[in-house]
Motif scaffolding. Structure first.
Motif, PDB file in Angstrom:
ATOM      1  N   LYS A  38       0.830  -1.207   0.000  1.00  9.61           N
ATOM      2  CA  LYS A  38       0.000   0.000   0.000  1.00  9.61           C
ATOM      3  C   LYS A  38       0.859   1.250   0.000  1.00  9.61           C
ATOM      4  O   LYS A  38       0.568   2.223  -0.711  1.00  9.61           O
ATOM      5  CB  LYS A  38      -0.916  -0.007   1.223  1.00  9.61           C
ATOM      6  N   SER A  39       1.947   1.236   0.776  1.00  9.71           N
ATOM      7  CA  SER A  39       2.851   2.378   0.839  1.00  9.71           C
ATOM      8  C   SER A  39       3.512   2.637  -0.516  1.00  9.71           C
ATOM      9  O   SER A  39       3.667   3.787  -0.938  1.00  9.71           O
ATOM     10  CB  SER A  39       3.913   2.130   1.903  1.00  9.71           C
ATOM     11  N   GLU A  44       0.954   4.255  -2.829  1.00 13.56           N
ATOM     12  CA  GLU A  44       0.734   5.652  -2.458  1.00 13.56           C
ATOM     13  C   GLU A  44       1.890   6.524  -2.913  1.00 13.56           C
ATOM     14  O   GLU A  44       1.684   7.636  -3.416  1.00 13.56           O
ATOM     15  CB  GLU A  44       0.548   5.763  -0.944  1.00 13.56           C
ATOM     16  N   ARG A  45       3.109   6.024  -2.743  1.00 10.91           N
ATOM     17  CA  ARG A  45       4.286   6.779  -3.166  1.00 10.91           C
ATOM     18  C   ARG A  45       4.292   6.987  -4.673  1.00 10.91           C
ATOM     19  O   ARG A  45       4.592   8.082  -5.166  1.00 10.91           O
ATOM     20  CB  ARG A  45       5.554   6.048  -2.712  1.00 10.91           C
TER      21      ARG A  45
END
Length: 260
Positions: free
Chosen positions: A78-79, A82-83
């Motif tokens: 998920k990170s 998002e990045r």
């Protein structure tokens, strides 16, 4: 697709497992990587890399079906997404090449800059105010017939107010919307909107903003900034019926190519 494959990194493996949303065998992962121009010299190398992220607790073996991300791996997936989304949006913001993008930029400025002006009027030091007044003197000289290019001075006026904000959200948005690279966007507007007329109008709005700041009238500064940016948006709106937006689009596209 190119025959030359880039060796995946850990994020590539996490992304591949996460996008599948199911257990993947080594052959499955290998095939998915190749589709994106990625790959190792052999499947045994891939197996070792998968084993590495398994040791990190990012994935686990699900019976005979293959590996799937663990809760920690899903959080990392998920990170990564998002990045990548933020990077993509930032690239779009930094590469305005259409009148639509220009209008969007001015709309977000209109939404946020009045708050920066309100803050400035409430907390600016005497030195800050004097700096703005000096900018305005130079701006007036630049706009006069035979004067130098006024564009940078006009933008610096807005940047100075924005950078004094203590609100991190204001700073984040205006850092991009007023970045030095947007000078090429303002240049395109100058060509289409007739430089002298546009800047003469802006001088009067800057005067109104400074007057409100001198009175420490936070609401007045906020309103004056909003009216100023409303006027710039109205200028863009006025181009639509006459077809000048096509010229603006061409200039923006040309300036972006030459910037790169």
């Amino acid at each position: 697709m190119s025959d030359v494959l880039r060796e995946p990194d850990r994020d590539d493996l996490i992304r591949t497992l996460g996008q599948a949303n199911r257990p993947m065998s080594i052959a499955d992962v290998d095939a998915a990587l190749i589709q994106h121009g990625l790959g190792y010299a052999s499947q045994s190398t891939l197996a070792r890399r998968l084993k590495d992220i398994e040791r990190e607790g990012l994935c686990f073996q699900s019976g005979r079906e293959g590996r799937i991300l663990s809760p920690s791996g899903l959080a990392l997936f998920k990170s990564i997404l998002e990045r990548e989304e933020r990077a993509g949006l930032l690239k779009t913001v930094q590469s305005i090449s259409t009148s639509e993008g220009l209008e969007q930029m001015f709309r977000i400025r209109r939404a946020v800059e009045p708050e920066a002006a309100r803050e400035f009027a409430a907390s600016a030091t005497e030195d800050d105010i004097e700096r703005l007044r000096e900018m305005q003197v130079h701006y007036r000289e630049a706009v006069a017939p035979g004067g130098p290019q006024p564009r940078g001075i006009a933008l610096d006026f807005h940047r100075y107010i924005a950078r004094k904000s203590k609100n991190p959200f204001v700073l984040l948005v205006l850092n991009e919307a007023l970045h030095e690279r947007t000078g090429r966007v303002e240049a395109a507007m100058d060509v289409v909107l007739q430089q002298e007329r546009t800047h003469e109008s802006s001088i009067h709005y800057h005067d109104d903003i400074i007057d409100a700041i001198l009175r420490r009238d936070a609401e007045g500064a906020e309103d004056s900034m909003r009216v100023h940016l409303d006027n710039l948006l109205a200028e863009i709106e006025a181009m639509k019926p006459g077809g000048s937006l096509g010229l603006l689009d061409n200039i923006l596209e040309w300036s972006l190519v030459n910037l790169e």
